[in-house]
Design a protein around this motif. Structure first.
Motif, mmCIF file in Angstrom:
data_model
loop_
_atom_site.group_PDB
_atom_site.id
_atom_site.type_symbol
_atom_site.label_atom_id
_atom_site.label_comp_id
_atom_site.label_asym_id
_atom_site.label_seq_id
_atom_site.Cartn_x
_atom_site.Cartn_y
_atom_site.Cartn_z
ATOM 1 N N GLN A 1 -1.566 -2.035 -10.250
ATOM 2 C CA GLN A 1 -0.359 -2.720 -9.779
ATOM 3 C C GLN A 1 0.732 -1.696 -9.465
ATOM 4 O O GLN A 1 1.310 -1.686 -8.385
ATOM 5 N N THR B 1 -2.070 -7.485 -16.411
ATOM 6 C CA THR B 1 -2.339 -6.052 -16.260
ATOM 7 C C THR B 1 -2.910 -5.474 -17.552
ATOM 8 O O THR B 1 -3.817 -4.637 -17.528
ATOM 9 N N ASP C 1 -5.385 -5.469 -8.940
ATOM 10 C CA ASP C 1 -4.134 -5.880 -9.570
ATOM 11 C C ASP C 1 -3.035 -5.999 -8.518
ATOM 12 O O ASP C 1 -2.467 -5.006 -8.083
ATOM 13 N N GLU C 2 -2.753 -7.222 -8.117
ATOM 14 C CA GLU C 2 -1.726 -7.534 -7.118
ATOM 15 C C GLU C 2 -1.895 -6.722 -5.830
ATOM 16 O O GLU C 2 -0.985 -5.992 -5.434
#
Ligand SMILES: Nc1ncnc2c1ncn2[C@@H]1O[C@H](COP(=O)(O)OP(=O)(O)O)[C@@H](O)[C@H]1O
Ligand SMILES: [Mg+2]
Lengths: 290, 260, 315
Positions: B85, B43, B176-177
């Motif tokens: 995220q 991240t 991000d995820e």
């Protein structure tokens, strides 16, 4: 030089009161996240209750204790009846509640007491002392000494007692504090009580010098809040330094530049400091996490 | 030439090194995964690429242009977009409005026409809204456009972020995820969405813990551990890399990955 | 869906227009016209404050200063510089906007409480100038303001000012509603909820904070000019920091991010003190108590909380 010292003394005297108010802001903010704009009313209560109790024949030391007790009760009531029921509301909502409380307390004071200015006799009577050509009132020294004593006592309270340690834990992480069994509601309540006591003591000490009335709290809250922000919100040392700096700026500004613009000078400096240090003098910068 | 190029990035927080000597290149239509355990710095790397953090060392290039110290909003102009995220949703706005903000750079931004709701502004609003609806449909969020984003479930918000990021028509997209907290069906849908995005020529940089997803759709995988590069290569190469197996995937996960 | 949103948007402006048109039918005397006029004037300032605070999410405790700039512009301009009143009003608004633009750049980099104290300081600095530059402003006693004369017609009295302020408020609400539903307004609201996400999507965060700040300063200055013209005089109390606090209280009480809320909040704090005079000495006690209770039970402000309660019942 004598003049410089004179300004410094008077600046430190007022600054000490600002520092106490700023410290009160910081304690409550750390424990609960609330900015308590009724903080100045604690100072007002300290002065006014002492004045009226003394006038009713209560010996001065007892009157002062009574004033502190009243302020503490008011602080606890403020928490129990106004802040705690609004738990979970947004920061601005809580601030407006404290502004409402400030209006309410001023209104009550104007009824219970009156709207006139009042003085107290100096606690240490006698001539002004001469220091380096400047004269310093014994009462000013008492304000400074008293404020210093409050700070030391607070420090001892925070670092040595269970309640104090619980307050620090709550400030650091409310959720974790709750998990280890600290009753955070109680602790926040205690922070209101301690804060109120500190404000009241400031009010008692300074009343012989600056007079008091039902309305003095507003300006004190304003200065105390500014001082706390100048120091860096949530930092007790910052609050103390911020308070003294604001007091000194006012005194020197009034003395050397213009008494009409003394508040302006203090705020100008605060603005300039914040432009360079956006988290105040002692605030930590840190990168905002995303 | 690669679209996104990261050169020897290093950053520390309070004296603790979070990333050091990380370099990577991503080209058009490529799905480039970055994997690594929690706290590896994935991240943080995204935050540096998107201009939210300034690295202590190294540089970020978009189509060869050094953008390391550019303000965040300039990177969007240069074709970069991302999701977060930890959701960064405009939760007081409706789902459609969230996506409409993504169209910001494609809209005329004079304030006076907005104040007076000139016909041009109204027309543009309608166009932006239509585009937003289209994107919401693309990520499978048809029919929720007027709901306040704050009231939507987590899975929907993850997709909303993708739709919003796509609205700016990026050439480089950082995810991000995107599948975190999603069930198998939702993950499969996100898999499909990502492949469609890449097929349009977008360079997709993907951070994801779902190894099945990563191994299936990534063209290349970059493995981070404790802020350093451990390996880079195709899914096959990474999967067989002994360092990766030992340090990151572990025995169980290694077996699982081998069967994927 | 979109039709409904459009209806709701015009509904606000329309409802306000109807209110301004109908109210005179029931207002029994000049005294009531005066209260309505004051409500409209303060609502105008609070509406502006709401743009920066309620929509863009940036607190300002200094809007009393901008209010004062508008008020003193119509006093100082005509008296000392021979500027006609009708020109002094927009000039004051321009001046407030310019000052907001200059000071907003450094100030708006600050966040949260730091922004609050910086804007507070700014407001106090402005108010100090009014108090101390007595050769221009009349000092603490203030100064008188000439009448607004347009085409030989002189604007005076509560009824005239009722219409001027009422029509202006409807116009301002129209502008605000337009803005909120435009790329600019969406940028404001996006910044409020997430600055990182706004920036990543190409929103120049600093620029939009500044736009919101400047616009709100202009709104406040126009309101201040109206109050000065209506009252025929101005004192430093017009711009004191309690005024700024009052604006913020109105905005939060009525509801941040609500145009109608701005009007309701202004009405609350304008009408209530008049009603509370029946409590004589207890006026402030009751006022403080009501503020606490309203905030306690209607946490998001009067209008948004009630709206939610009403709409929740519908499917
Ligand atoms: N803003 C920040 N301030 C301090 N430390 C940070 C910050 N952002 C990230 N870190 C630290 O950097 C390291 C990498 O974190 P992160 O990039 O979130 O890991 P990942 O996304 O791979 O799980 C962690 O140790 C984290 O605590
Ligand atoms: Mg991460």
């Amino acid at each position: 030089m004598a003049q410089f010292l004179q300004y410094a003394f008077s600046g430190l005297t007022v600054g000490a009161v600002y520092a106490l108010v700023a410290l009160g802001f910081t304690l409550i903010y750390n424990a609960s996240g609330v900015i308590n704009f009724a903080q100045g009313e604690f100072v007002m209560l300290g002065g006014m209750v002492t004045v009226f109790a003394a006038a009713a024949g209560v010996p001065l030391p007892l009157a002062a204790l009574l004033a502190i007790a009243v302020a503490v009760l008011v602080g606890i009531a403020l928490h129990l009846f106004a802040i705690e029921p609004a738990k979970g509301a947004s920061a601005v909502t809580l601030i407006i509640i404290t502004i409402g409380a400030s209006i309410l307390l001023r209104g009550l004071a104007s009824i219970v007491f009156d709207k006139r200015f009042h003085a107290l006799p100096a606690f240490i009577p006698g001539e002004a002392w001469r220091v380096g050509g400047a004269s310093i009132l014994p009462q000013s020294a008492l304000v400074l000494g008293g404020a210093a004593a409050v700070v030391v006592l607070l420090w001892v309270f925070m670092s040595r007692t269970l309640v104090g340690k619980a307050m620090i834990a709550t400030a650091a992480n409310r959720m974790a504090a709750r998990l280890v069994g600290i009753n955070t509601v109680w602790i926040i309540c205690a922070s209101f009580a301690v804060s109120a006591a500190i404000g009241a003591i400031g009010g008692i000490l300074v009343t012989p010098i600056t007079l008091t009335n039902y309305d003095v709290g507003t300006l004190l809250a304003l200065k105390g809040f500014s001082a706390a922000m100048l120091g860096g919100m949530g930092n007790p040392l910052g609050a103390i330094v911020g308070g003294l700096v604001v007091g000194l700026l006012e005194a020197f500004g009034a003395g050397y530049i213009s008494s009409a613009y003394k508040d302006a000078i203090a705020f100008l400096v605060i603005l300039l400091v914040l432009f360079v240090m956006p988290n105040g003098l002692f605030g930590r910068a840190g990168v905002e996490r995303v | 030439m690669s679209l996104l190029s990261v050169r020897d990035i290093g950053i520390e927080f309070g004296g603790v090194t979070a990333l050091s000597g990380v370099s990577l290149d991503v080209g058009p239509a490529e799905i480039f995964a970055i994997i690594g355990p929690n706290g590896a710095g994935k991240t943080t790397l995204f935050n540096i690429i998107s201009g939210l953090y300034v690295p202590k060392k190294g540089r970020v290039e978009l189509r060869g242009e050094d953008v390391t110290r550019y303000p965040v909003h300039r990177l969007s102009e240069l074709g970069l977009s991302r999701t977060f995220q930890n959701l960064q949703i405009f939760f007081r706005m409706t789902a459609a409005e969230n996506v409409m903000v993504g169209r910001h750079l494609h809209e005329k931004r004079g304030v006076l026409p907005h104040l007076f709701a000139l016909p041009s502004t109204k027309k543009q609003n309608a166009e932006t809204r239509a585009k937003a609806e289209e994107l919401l449909a693309f990520v499978g969020l048809k029919g929720i456009s007027e709901q306040t984003a704050g009231n939507l479930p987590y899975g929907a918000l993850k997709r909303l972020e993708i739709a919003r990021a796509l609205a700016s028509e990026p050439e480089v997209l950082l995810l991000d995820e995107p599948a975190a907290g999603c069930n198998a069906v939702e993950t499969a849908e996100i898999d499909e969405i990502i492949q469609k995005i890449a097929a349009r020529g977008v360079a997709v940089v993907l951070v994801e813990h779902d190894m099945r997803l990563v191994m299936k759709i990534s063209h290349r995988i970059h493995v981070l551990e404790s802020g350093r590069t451990l390996a880079e290569g195709s899914a096959q190469e990474v999967r067989r890399n002994p360092k990766v197996i030992a340090a990151y995937l572990g025995k169980h996960a290694g077996e699982e990955a081998a069967h994927a | 869906m979109t039709m409904q949103a459009l209806l709701r948007r015009h509904g606000v402006v329309l409802g306000l227009a109807v209110l301004v048109l109908v109210l005179p039918l029931v207002l029994p005397s000049n005294f009531y016209f005066r209260i309505a006029t004051l409500t409209f004037i303060f609502a105008l300032a609070v509406l502006g404050l709401n743009l920066v605070m309620g929509y863009a999410g940036q607190v300002s405790l200094g809007h009393g200063g901008f209010f004062g700039i508008g008020a003193y512009a119509v006093a100082v301009g005509p008296t000392h510089f021979g500027i006609p009143v009708w020109a002094a009003l927009p000039l004051g608004a321009l001046l407030a906007g310019l000052l907001a633009f200059l000071i907003g750049r450094p100030i708006l980099k600050l966040k949260g409480h730091y922004l609050a104290v910086a804007t507070l300081g700014m407001g106090i600095l402005i108010a100090m100038v009014f108090t101390n530059e007595a050769q221009f402003t009349g000092g603490p006693d203030g100064m008188s303001v000439p009448r607004l004369v347009l085409f030989g017609w002189s604007a005076r009295g509560p009824v005239t000012w009722y219409w001027i302020s009422g029509v202006s408020l409807v116009g301002a609400a129209w502008l605000a509603m337009n803005l909120i539903d435009s790329p600019t307004g969406r940028a404001f609201r996006a910044i409020h909820d997430s600055e990182p996400a706004s920036g990543v999507l190409g929103v120049n965060v600093a620029r939009y904070k500044l736009i919101a700040f400047v616009l709100s300063a202009v709104f406040a200055a126009v309101a201040g000019a109206y109050l000065a013209l209506y009252d025929g005089g101005v004192t430093p109390r017009t711009a004191e920091f309690l005024r700024s606090i009052e604006f913020v209280t109105m905005a939060v009480l009525g509801g941040l991010g609500s145009v109608i809320g701005s009007v309701v909040g202004a009405a609350f704090l304008t009408i209530l003190p008049q009603v509370l005079t029946v409590f004589h000495d207890y006026e402030h006690v009751v006022l403080g108590l009501l503020i606490i209770l309203f905030m306690m039970f209607l946490r998001d402000g009067i209008v948004p909380t009630l709206a939610r309660l009403i709409f929740r019942r519908r499917p």
